[in-house]
Each structure stands twice: as C-alpha cells, then as structure tokens.
Scaffold this motif. Structure first.
Motif, PDB file in Angstrom:
ATOM      1  N   PRO A   6       0.842  -1.210   0.000  1.00  0.00           N
ATOM      2  CA  PRO A   6       0.000   0.000   0.000  1.00  0.00           C
ATOM      3  C   PRO A   6       0.871   1.252   0.000  1.00  0.00           C
ATOM      4  N   ALA A   7       1.538   1.484  -1.132  1.00  0.00           N
ATOM      5  CA  ALA A   7       2.573   2.515  -1.222  1.00  0.00           C
ATOM      6  C   ALA A   7       2.027   3.923  -1.384  1.00  0.00           C
ATOM      7  N   ALA A   8       0.724   4.043  -1.675  1.00  0.00           N
ATOM      8  CA  ALA A   8       0.115   5.362  -1.918  1.00  0.00           C
ATOM      9  C   ALA A   8       0.887   6.137  -2.984  1.00  0.00           C
ATOM     10  N   ALA A   9       1.306   5.445  -4.036  1.00  0.00           N
ATOM     11  CA  ALA A   9       2.041   6.096  -5.122  1.00  0.00           C
ATOM     12  C   ALA A   9       1.188   7.182  -5.765  1.00  0.00           C
ATOM     13  N   THR A  10       1.786   8.308  -6.029  1.00  0.00           N
ATOM     14  CA  THR A  10       1.054   9.373  -6.715  1.00  0.00           C
ATOM     15  C   THR A  10       0.645   8.896  -8.108  1.00  0.00           C
ATOM     16  N   LEU A  11       1.600   8.288  -8.828  1.00  0.00           N
ATOM     17  CA  LEU A  11       1.315   7.758 -10.158  1.00  0.00           C
ATOM     18  C   LEU A  11       2.164   6.503 -10.378  1.00  0.00           C
ATOM     19  N   GLY A  12       1.679   5.374  -9.860  1.00  0.00           N
ATOM     20  CA  GLY A  12       2.364   4.108 -10.072  1.00  0.00           C
ATOM     21  C   GLY A  12       2.326   3.726 -11.543  1.00  0.00           C
ATOM     22  N   GLU A  13       3.401   3.088 -12.019  1.00  0.00           N
ATOM     23  CA  GLU A  13       3.511   2.713 -13.443  1.00  0.00           C
ATOM     24  C   GLU A  13       4.703   1.781 -13.603  1.00  0.00           C
ATOM     25  N   GLY A  14       5.055   1.485 -14.857  1.00  0.00           N
ATOM     26  CA  GLY A  14       6.331   0.885 -15.204  1.00  0.00           C
ATOM     27  C   GLY A  14       6.642  -0.462 -14.588  1.00  0.00           C
ATOM     28  N   ALA A  15       5.649  -1.345 -14.447  1.00  0.00           N
ATOM     29  CA  ALA A  15       5.882  -2.642 -13.804  1.00  0.00           C
ATOM     30  C   ALA A  15       6.716  -3.555 -14.699  1.00  0.00           C
ATOM     31  N   VAL A  16       7.813  -4.084 -14.156  1.00  0.00           N
ATOM     32  CA  VAL A  16       8.704  -4.997 -14.884  1.00  0.00           C
ATOM     33  C   VAL A  16       9.185  -6.073 -13.921  1.00  0.00           C
ATOM     34  N   TRP A  17       8.955  -7.332 -14.261  1.00  0.00           N
ATOM     35  CA  TRP A  17       9.444  -8.444 -13.454  1.00  0.00           C
ATOM     36  C   TRP A  17      10.888  -8.770 -13.848  1.00  0.00           C
ATOM     37  N   SER A  18      11.745  -8.913 -12.832  1.00  0.00           N
ATOM     38  CA  SER A  18      13.149  -9.259 -13.052  1.00  0.00           C
ATOM     39  C   SER A  18      13.366 -10.735 -12.728  1.00  0.00           C
ATOM     40  N   PRO A  19      13.551 -11.590 -13.746  1.00  0.00           N
ATOM     41  CA  PRO A  19      13.836 -12.999 -13.454  1.00  0.00           C
ATOM     42  C   PRO A  19      15.137 -13.194 -12.695  1.00  0.00           C
ATOM     43  N   ARG A  20      16.157 -12.386 -12.981  1.00  0.00           N
ATOM     44  CA  ARG A  20      17.447 -12.593 -12.323  1.00  0.00           C
ATOM     45  C   ARG A  20      17.437 -12.142 -10.871  1.00  0.00           C
ATOM     46  N   GLU A  21      16.555 -11.230 -10.510  1.00  0.00           N
ATOM     47  CA  GLU A  21      16.430 -10.816  -9.118  1.00  0.00           C
ATOM     48  C   GLU A  21      15.203 -11.405  -8.435  1.00  0.00           C
ATOM     49  N   GLN A  22      14.339 -12.067  -9.230  1.00  0.00           N
ATOM     50  CA  GLN A  22      13.075 -12.593  -8.707  1.00  0.00           C
ATOM     51  C   GLN A  22      12.353 -11.501  -7.913  1.00  0.00           C
ATOM     52  N   ALA A  23      12.183 -10.376  -8.572  1.00  0.00           N
ATOM     53  CA  ALA A  23      11.575  -9.212  -7.936  1.00  0.00           C
ATOM     54  C   ALA A  23      10.866  -8.376  -8.986  1.00  0.00           C
ATOM     55  N   LEU A  24       9.939  -7.552  -8.520  1.00  0.00           N
ATOM     56  CA  LEU A  24       9.204  -6.654  -9.405  1.00  0.00           C
ATOM     57  C   LEU A  24       9.695  -5.229  -9.210  1.00  0.00           C
ATOM     58  N   TYR A  25      10.121  -4.617 -10.312  1.00  0.00           N
ATOM     59  CA  TYR A  25      10.405  -3.183 -10.313  1.00  0.00           C
ATOM     60  C   TYR A  25       9.148  -2.437 -10.764  1.00  0.00           C
ATOM     61  N   TRP A  26       8.926  -1.270 -10.185  1.00  0.00           N
ATOM     62  CA  TRP A  26       7.860  -0.382 -10.645  1.00  0.00           C
ATOM     63  C   TRP A  26       8.208   1.031 -10.200  1.00  0.00           C
ATOM     64  N   VAL A  27       7.519   2.008 -10.752  1.00  0.00           N
ATOM     65  CA  VAL A  27       7.868   3.397 -10.482  1.00  0.00           C
ATOM     66  C   VAL A  27       6.662   4.178  -9.969  1.00  0.00           C
ATOM     67  N   ASP A  28       6.966   5.259  -9.288  1.00  0.00           N
ATOM     68  CA  ASP A  28       5.989   6.303  -8.983  1.00  0.00           C
ATOM     69  C   ASP A  28       6.460   7.526  -9.758  1.00  0.00           C
ATOM     70  N   ILE A  29       5.853   7.741 -10.917  1.00  0.00           N
ATOM     71  CA  ILE A  29       6.354   8.765 -11.841  1.00  0.00           C
ATOM     72  C   ILE A  29       6.390  10.144 -11.179  1.00  0.00           C
ATOM     73  N   LEU A  30       5.272  10.575 -10.637  1.00  0.00           N
ATOM     74  CA  LEU A  30       5.189  11.913 -10.061  1.00  0.00           C
ATOM     75  C   LEU A  30       5.801  11.988  -8.677  1.00  0.00           C
ATOM     76  N   GLY A  31       6.075  10.839  -8.070  1.00  0.00           N
ATOM     77  CA  GLY A  31       6.777  10.803  -6.791  1.00  0.00           C
ATOM     78  C   GLY A  31       8.279  10.708  -6.950  1.00  0.00           C
ATOM     79  N   PHE A  32       8.761  10.626  -8.227  1.00  0.00           N
ATOM     80  CA  PHE A  32      10.195  10.568  -8.540  1.00  0.00           C
ATOM     81  C   PHE A  32      10.859   9.343  -7.905  1.00  0.00           C
ATOM     82  N   ARG A  33      10.147   8.216  -7.851  1.00  0.00           N
ATOM     83  CA  ARG A  33      10.670   7.051  -7.140  1.00  0.00           C
ATOM     84  C   ARG A  33      10.662   5.789  -8.003  1.00  0.00           C
ATOM     85  N   LEU A  34      11.691   4.982  -7.805  1.00  0.00           N
ATOM     86  CA  LEU A  34      11.769   3.627  -8.316  1.00  0.00           C
ATOM     87  C   LEU A  34      11.596   2.675  -7.145  1.00  0.00           C
ATOM     88  N   HIS A  35      10.697   1.694  -7.299  1.00  0.00           N
ATOM     89  CA  HIS A  35      10.431   0.719  -6.236  1.00  0.00           C
ATOM     90  C   HIS A  35      10.826  -0.678  -6.708  1.00  0.00           C
TER      91      HIS A  35
END
Length: 311
Positions: A22-51
């Motif tokens: 429940p990150a309360a991202a201003t504008l969540g987007e950019g979901a990408v699954w990383s097989p080598r890290e077994q993790a999901l990257y995503w961004v909060d565009i207007l929050g200037f954040r990479l998660h």
C-alpha cells in the motif's frame, strides 16, 4: 492447443487481487518483473521514485530521483537498468544508489512541456517509449525507438509516430508481427505492423476503443498465448482481450479507479502485478479508496512472457 486457439480462451483468476504494497504512489507505473532478481520493479512517476518488491521475503526497496522516472528495462549485457527520465533515456544501477543516473539521449529539448511516460523493449532489445504533454492536453507526444550500436556507445534514437497527448504501452503480439500502442486521452488503442528485423512500424489502424464510462487505456502487457491485458485509468480494472478482434475475455476488478499498468511475474510467471495511482482523486474518493496508489497482485491460470532486455 495452439496459441491462435488459446488466445480466444478466457483465462481464469485463481483468487482475488491482493494489495501487496500500500505505497500510496502518486502515479504508479512501469511494472517490470526481473527474473534474475526474482523481484518486481515499478515506479511512482510523479513521486520521482523507483520501487522494487521481492515476493520471497516481501522486501521493499525504494530509490528517489530528482525528476520523473517513468519506465525501465533490465540491461542484457551489463548490470543495472535503462530508464526513461523526464527528458529522455538514461542508465541507472540500483546496486550503486549513490551514483546519479547517466543521461544517454534527450530527443525533445525544445518541448519543455513534455515528459516521457511508458515504454518497453522489443524482442531485439530496442526500447520503445512515448512522450506526452505533462498537462495531458496538447497532442505533442511522440513514439520513439532507442537502440544501441557497436559504433556508438550512446545509441541511436528515432521517432516513429507523433500527435499524442498521453502515450502508453507498447506491447507486442506473441509472434512479434504487431505492435500495440495507446493514445490514452482519446481512449484508442492502435495496432501497427511491426518489422522485427528493422525495428520499424507501418499500417497504423485503430484496434480497440474503450466504451464511454469504462475508463481510458493505460499500461498493458501480453501473455504467452498472445492475449492483451490492459489497465483502465478511471475504470478500476484490468481487462484481457483476444489479440485479433479485441474482444474482451475477462477482467480483474480492483478497489481503486486509476489503474495504470500490469505485468506478469513470479516464479511461474502466473502472477499479474498491477499498479495504480492516487493522483486525480477528490478528497471523498481518496477516503473511499484507501488503497489508491498501491501495488496489487493476483494469480491467474495464464502464463506471462519474460520482459525483454535492453541491449
């Protein structure tokens, strides 16, 4: 069953969507699954954040930037990521958090009201990304292709379409011969003939237009059978569509209205991760939708495709 036949079969949800962050991202987007890290990257565009979220231990990591970060892809022959920032394409390595991203190319220096939005790599490692009017009004956005060449370490950028107020996508058909791209403000999803050898598009046509009141097409992905999964901004759902006719096969209903992107991941590539946004809600809507801006996940009896790598 062949993909052509399977693409017409409605997939089944194996549970209800769960808010895993429940990150309360201003504008969540950019979901990408990383097989080598077994993790999901995503961004909060207007929050200037990479998660980054790792399912094995629910570990959450966040990197903060000085400007908008809107899309990303893992690099194929080097650590780190290719990302789109406000003005263009850049490199960033999450393993070196104290190192600023390195800009590679900025294609629109004269359009100060524009910023980059969604983007993805094709199967040959070329990154396709769109720009948009930051006010979501003027049709000043374009579709760009960025690729590396051995003779030029900074790569090559070319424009392939223009005239969009807000761009989203792209995604490709299972056989790679069609590229889909969203003109979000008008509610239209376009299909192009895609030449994988040359990385060029042609024969643009409307593939689907959302019905009035069903939200606007935002980010999207393709599963292994070739079905398209499309996030509905303002529609509180992700819908799944047959790739030829665009017929809707099923939908995932979410507890907040601004759904922004989706990507398959997990160990078996059968988890659909879904991003959302808290921006654009009235105070009453914010109170009624406390999970707005959260990251969601739902298990599905459909297998996704690994994200293509850049390089």
């Amino acid at each position: 069953m062949s993909n052509a036949l399977l693409s017409r079969v409605a997939p089944t949800l194996l549970g209800e969507p769960e808010c895993i962050w429940p990150a309360a991202a201003t504008l969540g987007e950019g979901a990408v699954w990383s097989p080598r890290e077994q993790a999901l990257y995503w961004v909060d565009i207007l929050g200037f954040r990479l998660h980054r979220w790792r399912p094995a231990d629910a570990a959450q990591s966040t990197w903060t930037f000085d400007e908008e970060i809107s899309a990303l892809a893992e690099r194929s022959d080097a650590p780190g990521l290719l990302i789109t920032l406000r003005r263009g394409f850049a490199l960033f390595d999450p393993a070196l958090p104290d190192t600023a991203p390195t800009y590679l190319h900025q294609p629109e220096p004269e359009l100060i009201g524009n910023r980059f939005n969604d983007g993805k790599c094709d199967a040959r490692g070329r990154f396709w990304a769109g720009t948009m009017d930051a006010a979501c009004e003027a049709p000043t956005g374009s579709l760009y292709r960025y690729q590396l060449h051995e003779k030029d370490s900074r790569g090559d950028c070319s424009r392939h379409d223009q005239g969009f107020a807000v761009t989203n996508g792209p995604t490709w058909s299972a056989d790679g011969t069609t590229m889909y791209f969203n003109d979000t403000v008008t509610g239209r999803i376009y299909a192009y003939d895609f030449d994988m050898a040359t990385g060029s598009v042609s024969n643009k046509r409307q593939w689907l237009r959302f019905a009035k009141g069903d939200g606007l097409p935002d980010g999207m992905t393709t599963d292994a059978a070739g079905r398209l999964w499309i996030a509905h901004w303002g529609g509180a759902c992700v819908s799944c569509h047959e790739p030829m006719s665009g017929a809707e096969l099923c939908r995932v209903t979410l507890p907040t209205r601004h759904i922004t992107d989706c990507a398959f991941g997990g160990a078996d590539m059968r988890t659909l991760f879904i991003t959302s946004a808290a921006t654009g809600l009235t105070p009453a809507q914010q109170e009624a939708e406390p999970l707005a801006g959260g990251l969601f996940a739902v298990e599905i009896d459909a297998e996704g495709l690994p994200a293509n790598l850049f390089g």
